[in-house]
Design an enzyme around this catalytic site. Structure first.
Site, short mmCIF file in Angstrom:
data_model
loop_
_atom_site.label_atom_id
_atom_site.label_comp_id
_atom_site.label_asym_id
_atom_site.label_seq_id
_atom_site.Cartn_x
_atom_site.Cartn_y
_atom_site.Cartn_z
CB SER A 106 53.01 40.25 30.39
OG SER A 106 52.96 41.02 29.20
CE1 TYR A 130 48.33 41.67 23.71
CE2 TYR A 130 50.55 41.58 24.61
CZ TYR A 130 49.25 42.03 24.68
OH TYR A 130 48.86 42.85 25.72
CB THR A 156 45.91 39.24 25.00
OG1 THR A 156 46.28 38.89 26.33
CG2 THR A 156 45.23 40.61 25.02
CE LYS A 219 44.28 39.90 30.34
NZ LYS A 219 44.25 41.13 29.52
CG HIS A 243 44.27 45.35 27.49
ND1 HIS A 243 44.55 44.28 26.69
CD2 HIS A 243 45.47 45.87 27.83
CE1 HIS A 243 45.86 44.16 26.53
NE2 HIS A 243 46.44 45.12 27.23
#
Length: 331
Positions: A106, A130, A156, A219, A243
């Site tokens: 992440s 992100y 994402t 995603k 999520h």
């Protein structure tokens, strides 16, 4: 405590993690309807088992984007692993490498990309990204990930703003002072996520492609329409995800959305799914409905909370054994 199934690890984590950490990991948005539906939807799907099929030899290996993994389960991107275990994402990376599966690191890791890479050299790792208002920061992360040997980018797309997670609001959740979001130190005030860019559109997929030669996976897709747009914009994979029910409440369970996405994609890109996987039979259901691989989020954190790298390997072995058994019993 004898750990027989994933719910045993959940019970352990709930009992022994600090409440503020447990609440953060367990949180869903608003009424948690979607979070809970992710699990309940699997229970409504039934097998049609076939008999006398000769299941004496089974091969549960598969490939994702050309890389072989030991079975079709990977570790989804989740933040702040040091809340579960002191070594944080380094333990996660080591467990994934030991089990020969994919780990998606992440952006909001409490270990840096460099630390994760050094902890488990040679492991199959993707990087979750992100897009922030500060495009230079996002660009730098992409270049770091590529230089460190991460093999794909996972963009994402379901977080233009952070969903309302009531327990986190009540708790005034913040990372403890000794923990940092290592990949973004100094970029913004942690947990307000004020630099997330809500103006991101499909055109930004092209911008991301201009920065890297890595394959791009989207995603957060939940509809056939968006799946078709993802293919149109040249991505190499889709993760059907809500999520973990932490964003828009009362959207579809991911296993229900999977069928629509697979139909829209028509085999042109690989489709994966996360959310609600708690048993090996859930993995088999997802594959039967068209997923190439599934990714687990919260169960990985429960494993870390139990015994770090060793606990996470235990979680993965249980899923692996249950998946193999489900395949055999279903014929």
């Amino acid at each position: 405590m004898s750990m027989v199934c994933l719910s045993d690890f959940e019970a352990y984590a709930k009992k022994y993690l600090p409440k503020i950490a447990w609440d953060y990991f367990a949180a869903g948005a608003d009424d948690c309807t979607t979070r809970d539906e992710n699990i309940l939807a699997y229970k409504r799907i039934h097998f049609r088992p076939r008999m006398l099929r000769d299941v004496s030899m089974m091969d549960i290996r598969t490939k994702i984007l050309g890389s072989e993994i030991s079975f079709p389960v990977g570790i989804a991107p989740t933040g702040f692993h040091q809340l579960a275990w002191p070594d944080g994402e380094k333990s996660t990376a080591r467990a994934a490498r030991a089990m020969d599966i994919c780990y998606i690191a992440s952006t909001y890791s409490t270990c840096s990309l460099e630390e994760i890479s050094m902890a488990a050299p040679g492991g199959l790792r993707w990087f979750q990204l992100y897009i922030h208002r500060n495009r230079a920061a996002s660009q730098q992360l992409v270049r770091r990930a590529e230089a460190l040997g991460f093999q794909a980018l996972v963009l994402t797309v379901d977080l233009p703003y952070t969903g309302k997670r009531r327990d986190d609001v009540r708790n005034g959740f913040r990372l403890p002072p000794h923990m940092k979001v290592k990949n973004l130190e100094g970029a913004f005030e942690v947990c307000k996520m004020s630099l997330l860019d809500p103006s991101v559109t499909w055109n930004d997929v092209y911008w991301l492609q201009s920065l890297t030669r890595l394959p791009i996976i989207i995603k957060g897709i939940l509809t056939g329409e968006d799946a078709a747009l993802a293919v149109k914009h040249g991505v190499q994979g889709i993760i059907v995800s809500n999520h973990g029910g932490r964003q828009l409440d009362e959207g579809p369970a991911t296993i229900d959305a999977l069928v629509e996405v697979v139909e829209a994609v028509r085999g042109r890109v690989e489709v994966y799914v996360d959310g609600g996987i708690r048993k090996g039979s859930d993995v088999l259901k997802a594959l039967a409905l068209g997923a190439k691989c599934v990714f687990i989020g919260r169960p990985a954190l429960w494993g870390l909370a139990y015994k770090g790298e060793e606990g996470l390997q235990d979680v993965l072995r249980i899923l692996q054994d249950e998946f193999r058994l489900s395949m055999a019993l279903a014929g």
